[in-house]
Design a protein around this motif. Structure first.
Motif, mmCIF file in Angstrom:
data_model
loop_
_atom_site.group_PDB
_atom_site.id
_atom_site.type_symbol
_atom_site.label_atom_id
_atom_site.label_comp_id
_atom_site.label_asym_id
_atom_site.label_seq_id
_atom_site.Cartn_x
_atom_site.Cartn_y
_atom_site.Cartn_z
ATOM 1 N N GLY A 65 0.783 -1.231 0.000
ATOM 2 C CA GLY A 65 0.000 0.000 0.000
ATOM 3 C C GLY A 65 0.811 1.274 0.000
ATOM 4 N N MET A 66 2.148 1.171 0.031
ATOM 5 C CA MET A 66 2.969 2.375 -0.013
ATOM 6 C C MET A 66 2.791 3.063 -1.365
ATOM 7 S SD MET A 66 5.126 4.225 1.724
ATOM 8 C CE MET A 66 5.739 3.092 2.993
ATOM 9 N N ILE A 67 2.647 4.387 -1.340
ATOM 10 C CA ILE A 67 2.501 5.155 -2.575
ATOM 11 C C ILE A 67 3.894 5.419 -3.137
ATOM 12 C CG2 ILE A 67 1.606 7.262 -3.635
ATOM 13 C CD1 ILE A 67 -0.400 7.463 -1.352
ATOM 14 N N LEU A 68 4.206 4.766 -4.245
ATOM 15 C CA LEU A 68 5.548 4.847 -4.830
ATOM 16 C C LEU A 68 5.687 6.014 -5.795
ATOM 17 C CD1 LEU A 68 6.122 1.077 -5.660
ATOM 18 C CD2 LEU A 68 6.737 2.314 -3.580
ATOM 19 N N GLY A 69 4.617 6.361 -6.462
ATOM 20 C CA GLY A 69 4.654 7.432 -7.450
ATOM 21 C C GLY A 69 3.258 7.969 -7.680
ATOM 22 N N ALA A 70 3.174 9.157 -8.270
ATOM 23 C CA ALA A 70 1.883 9.779 -8.523
ATOM 24 C C ALA A 70 2.046 10.858 -9.570
ATOM 25 C CB ALA A 70 1.304 10.367 -7.236
ATOM 26 N N ASN A 71 0.947 11.168 -10.259
ATOM 27 C CA ASN A 71 0.990 12.354 -11.092
ATOM 28 C C ASN A 71 0.490 13.548 -10.270
ATOM 29 O OD1 ASN A 71 -1.774 11.933 -10.986
ATOM 30 N ND2 ASN A 71 -2.096 12.005 -13.201
ATOM 31 N N GLY A 72 0.560 14.730 -10.849
ATOM 32 C CA GLY A 72 0.215 15.932 -10.096
ATOM 33 C C GLY A 72 -1.210 15.921 -9.577
ATOM 34 N N LEU A 73 -2.155 15.439 -10.384
ATOM 35 C CA LEU A 73 -3.555 15.412 -9.959
ATOM 36 C C LEU A 73 -3.764 14.410 -8.828
ATOM 37 C CD1 LEU A 73 -5.444 15.668 -13.373
ATOM 38 C CD2 LEU A 73 -5.488 17.317 -11.495
ATOM 39 N N GLY A 74 -3.066 13.277 -8.908
ATOM 40 C CA GLY A 74 -3.193 12.299 -7.834
ATOM 41 C C GLY A 74 -2.767 12.881 -6.501
ATOM 42 N N LEU A 75 -1.646 13.602 -6.483
ATOM 43 C CA LEU A 75 -1.189 14.247 -5.251
ATOM 44 C C LEU A 75 -2.160 15.335 -4.813
ATOM 45 C CD1 LEU A 75 2.629 14.613 -6.063
ATOM 46 C CD2 LEU A 75 1.597 13.006 -4.451
ATOM 47 N N GLU A 76 -2.618 16.137 -5.765
ATOM 48 C CA GLU A 76 -3.505 17.260 -5.436
ATOM 49 C C GLU A 76 -4.802 16.774 -4.813
ATOM 50 O OE1 GLU A 76 -6.039 20.586 -7.945
ATOM 51 O OE2 GLU A 76 -4.121 19.878 -8.764
ATOM 52 N N TRP A 77 -5.390 15.734 -5.377
ATOM 53 C CA TRP A 77 -6.677 15.263 -4.869
ATOM 54 C C TRP A 77 -6.566 14.614 -3.493
ATOM 55 C CZ3 TRP A 77 -8.597 13.039 -10.166
ATOM 56 C CH2 TRP A 77 -9.193 14.073 -10.883
ATOM 57 N N LEU A 78 -5.399 14.123 -3.148
ATOM 58 C CA LEU A 78 -5.216 13.533 -1.823
ATOM 59 C C LEU A 78 -4.580 14.507 -0.838
ATOM 60 C CD1 LEU A 78 -4.059 9.889 -2.667
ATOM 61 C CD2 LEU A 78 -6.356 10.743 -2.193
ATOM 62 N N GLY A 79 -4.321 15.726 -1.283
ATOM 63 C CA GLY A 79 -3.729 16.721 -0.396
ATOM 64 C C GLY A 79 -2.304 16.399 -0.004
ATOM 65 N N LEU A 80 -1.552 15.757 -0.917
ATOM 66 C CA LEU A 80 -0.176 15.358 -0.636
ATOM 67 C C LEU A 80 0.790 16.157 -1.509
ATOM 68 C CD1 LEU A 80 -0.681 11.467 -0.674
ATOM 69 C CD2 LEU A 80 -0.622 12.957 1.341
ATOM 70 N N ASN A 81 2.074 16.080 -1.176
ATOM 71 C CA ASN A 81 3.099 16.611 -2.060
ATOM 72 C C ASN A 81 4.100 15.505 -2.360
ATOM 73 O OD1 ASN A 81 4.951 16.470 0.140
ATOM 74 N ND2 ASN A 81 4.293 18.495 0.824
ATOM 75 N N SER A 82 5.048 15.779 -3.242
ATOM 76 C CA SER A 82 5.957 14.725 -3.692
ATOM 77 C C SER A 82 6.820 14.169 -2.564
ATOM 78 C CB SER A 82 6.854 15.245 -4.825
ATOM 79 O OG SER A 82 7.596 16.369 -4.399
ATOM 80 N N ALA A 83 6.997 14.935 -1.482
ATOM 81 C CA ALA A 83 7.791 14.439 -0.356
ATOM 82 C C ALA A 83 7.135 13.236 0.316
ATOM 83 C CB ALA A 83 8.020 15.555 0.658
ATOM 84 N N ALA A 84 5.822 13.067 0.101
ATOM 85 C CA ALA A 84 5.105 11.945 0.719
ATOM 86 C C ALA A 84 5.348 10.632 -0.017
ATOM 87 C CB ALA A 84 3.609 12.245 0.756
ATOM 88 N N LEU A 85 5.845 10.694 -1.244
ATOM 89 C CA LEU A 85 6.042 9.477 -2.026
ATOM 90 C C LEU A 85 7.106 8.598 -1.386
ATOM 91 C CD1 LEU A 85 5.965 11.055 -5.604
ATOM 92 C CD2 LEU A 85 4.116 9.912 -4.381
ATOM 93 N N GLY A 86 6.788 7.342 -1.234
ATOM 94 C CA GLY A 86 7.692 6.409 -0.578
ATOM 95 C C GLY A 86 7.602 6.455 0.934
#
Length: 673
Positions: free
Chosen positions: A247-268
């Motif tokens: 279930g770890m989020i390994l990667g995302a596009n910009g919309l995926g991060l935006e809709w979950l309220g995350l930023n790229s630092a959360a990946l991994g």
């Protein structure tokens, strides 16, 4: 500032003139004259020492060789960007526009559009090879989008340099699934053709490229697709999350991060359960695998999601009667313990060469251990390919893989890119600061390619990070702990670099836990298997082969560019084949490779001829030399007699006569006119 207010500023050239005059006279800008982003960009341009009416001195421009290297380094980006750029160029056709792709260092890589405007744009170096960072060109859409990481329009007199005022430019950044900036998609045209919709077109194009890059990287794994509406799934407006089995989020596009309220630092670091409150067991339920279902975000709002790439577990597909018919399993009883483990990424690189098998075996033994890998070998032998395979086969495979080409980063930027910086650390820095690539590798693998090209001063800083396992950002502030596996690579022999005092000896011993020398392609014994694998990678839906005679010629070629060059040649061959063809032959080769192979074959044949001796009659000597020339010309022309005659500088009748003298009748040998 409202959108209407922003438009009114753009419609008032007098305000731009007033702002420019104020900046020139006082070095400052009063509030309200410009959009805040444009004001910040003008101030950065001024701080770089630029003047609106002047020209920057020493503006970098890549040579043809440098541009070719950059295009090769950005091959994956270009492969996905070109079809999108062609589509966009068709939409803006005949509007005096160019569609441009730039890399993260502001170098223009590729441009499509109207030839007439391209000539006009070339006068201000808006062409491939030019660098359009703000520090050289002032405020411009490409440089400003790179500086603050957001889409932007720079129209007419909003350009800091007056000589660029005839342009209107809209640019949007392109990021990969780890959040790393890959480049910028820009649409530039004559300012008289400015249209506010152009920015939307640039943003959509950048999103399409990001979507394709995500699919290429994660499409074969677990992908959670998200959208506010169920019919929005499988479109370029969907959010995308790449998930590990846990279930770890390994990667995302910009919309995926935006809709979950995350930023790229959360990946991994963040799981889908933490982001959506759903366990992997729930996500793997039949409902989410067959049709979209509603998912609730942390703020209570709803999204629709569908999970792709999940494989049913063994217990859900093996019925009880089938199990009873199976042979008895060992006492450990778990089905997964009784089957052969699936091949991993390292085993996929084993195509039969003994030397490669040995280095793969040694690499596997240190996976998961605190031992740094040093990969050495000629350019193009597959050092990054091996590094990625080590990451994907090791215990950190669910973490990020951060690759840094130390030779590609400008010396002025490499320190900030690697170590990050605090807000306001230097002129042109992002106002929110940046974590740096070393911190982005936390929990995963850091791959430092061409580390032998790293400046000596930065080698000292890197050594301190590796010793202390902490990164201190530029501009001060507390050190941040980092934990990553380290893999370095260089085409240089680092021991020689140490002796020449171009590489620190203490850093060399720190990164050289296990040194692996990857053999060049010309020394490998698995050429045929490599060709088969590369063809499968290039055309996964077709079963292709190479004609035996051509395969032998390819195998005898020295391949100075190694695997990278071979892969490029095979991809070109595949592109030149008709849909019904299944075998690559000489006619599919690029001209330069065909010429090289024919020259090599002719040299081999010539070497096999008996040597001349002083006793040989001079007339026989001349006839033999003439025969050799004719044979070589025919070989290089692939049997085309007209072309062979042109190469020799003789008429076709003379060629026919020489062929008869050499025992090669014009009507024989399968040649053509």
């Amino acid at each position: 500032m409202t959108a209407n207010a922003l438009m009114s500023l753009r419609a008032a050239p007098s305000r731009l003139r007033q702002a420019r005059r104020q900046l020139l006279e006082t070095g400052e800008l009063g509030d309200g004259l410009l959009d805040p982003r444009l004001q910040a960009s003008w101030l950065r341009s001024r701080a770089f020492g630029l003047t609106p009416e002047g020209r920057a001195q020493g503006v970098p421009h890549a040579s043809a060789a440098q541009l070719a290297r950059s295009l090769e380094q950005r091959r994956a980006l270009l492969a996905q960007a070109r079809p999108v750029m062609e589509f966009v160029a068709e939409q803006v056709k005949a509007s005096d526009s160019l569609v441009i792709l730039a890399d993260p260092q502001g170098m223009l890589l590729h441009a499509l559009g109207d030839d007439g405007f391209a000539d006009k744009a070339a006068r201000v170096a808006l062409r491939p090879g030019a660098v359009w960072l703000e520090q050289w060109r002032g405020s411009n859409a490409i440089g400003t989008a790179l500086a603050d990481g957001r889409p932007v329009v720079i129209n007419g007199a909003e350009h800091f340099l007056e000589r660029n005022g005839f342009l209107t430019c809209a640019a949007a950044p392109i990021a990969d699934s780890s959040g790393a900036l890959l480049g910028v998609l820009d649409i530039s045209g004559d300012r008289r053709g400015y249209h506010p919709h152009t920015l939307g077109l640039a943003r959509s194009a950048a999103r399409m490229i990001e979507h394709q890059l995500f699919q290429a990287r994660h499409g074969s794994g677990l992908v959670l697709r998200l959208h506010a509406r169920p019919e929005g799934l499988d479109t370029v407006t969907e959010g995308l999350l790449a998930l590990a089995d846990d279930g770890m989020i390994l990667g995302a596009n910009g919309l995926g991060l935006e809709w979950l309220g995350l930023n790229s630092a959360a990946l991994g670091r963040c799981t889908v359960e933490a982001a959506l409150g759903l366990s992997m067991q729930t996500l793997l339920g039949d409902g989410l695998l067959t049709q979209p279902r509603q998912l609730q975000r942390a703020d209570g709002s709803l999204l629709y999601g569908r999970l792709d790439g999940a494989r049913p577990r063994a217990r859900s597909v093996v019925s009880a009667p089938a199990v009873s018919a199976l042979p008895a399993l060992p006492a450990r009883s778990a089905l997964s313990d009784a089957v052969v483990p699936a091949p991993d990424a390292l085993s996929a690189l084993d195509t039969g060469d003994a030397a490669v098998q040995g280095l793969l075996s040694r690499a596997r033994r240190v996976l998961g251990k605190p031992i740094a890998l040093l990969l050495q070998g000629e350019s193009g032998v597959g050092k990054e390919l091996l590094a990625r395979a080590c990451h994907q086969s090791g215990p950190r495979r669910s973490g990020p893989f951060v690759a840094i080409n130390c030779a590609a980063l400008p010396e002025s930027l490499i320190e900030a890119e690697l170590f990050g910086y605090r807000p306001g650390a230097f002129t042109g820095a992002l106002k929110e600061g940046a974590p740096g690539l070393l911190r982005q590798a936390h929990g995963g693998t850091l791959f430092l390619d061409e580390i032998g090209d790293m400046p000596l001063a930065l080698q000292a800083r890197l050594l301190r990070v590796l010793q202390e396992r902490q990164v201190s950002p530029l501009g001060g502030g507390p050190a941040v702990a980092v934990d990553f596996a380290l893999i370095c690579a260089s085409h240089r022999r680092l021991r020689d670099e140490v002796e020449a005092q171009r590489f620190r000896e203490d850093l060399y011993y720190r990164i050289n836990g296990l040194s692996l020398l990857i053999p060049p392609l010309r020394q490998r014994s698995d050429f045929a298997m490599l060709v088969e694998r590369l063809l499968k990678d290039a055309e996964p839906t077709r079963k292709l082969s190479v004609a035996p005679e051509l395969l032998a010629a390819l195998g005898a070629h020295p391949w100075p560019g190694n695997l990278r060059q071979l892969a490029n040649v095979l991809r070109t061959c595949c592109a030149l084949m008709d849909g019904a063809e299944a075998q690559i032959d000489w006619s599919h080769l690029p001209d330069d490779i065909a010429e090289d192979l024919n020259a090599s074959a002719q040299a081999t044949r010539a070497a096999a001829l008996p040597p001349l001796t002083p006793a040989v009659d001079s007339a026989l000597d001349l006839r033999l030399q003439s025969s050799r020339c004719v044979q070589q010309a025919l070989a290089l022309a692939q049997g085309n007699r007209s072309e062979a005659a042109r190469r020799l500088g003789v008429s076709r009748n003379t060629l026919y006569r020489k062929m008869r003298e050499a025992g090669l009748e014009p009507g024989q040998g399968g040649g053509f006119e």
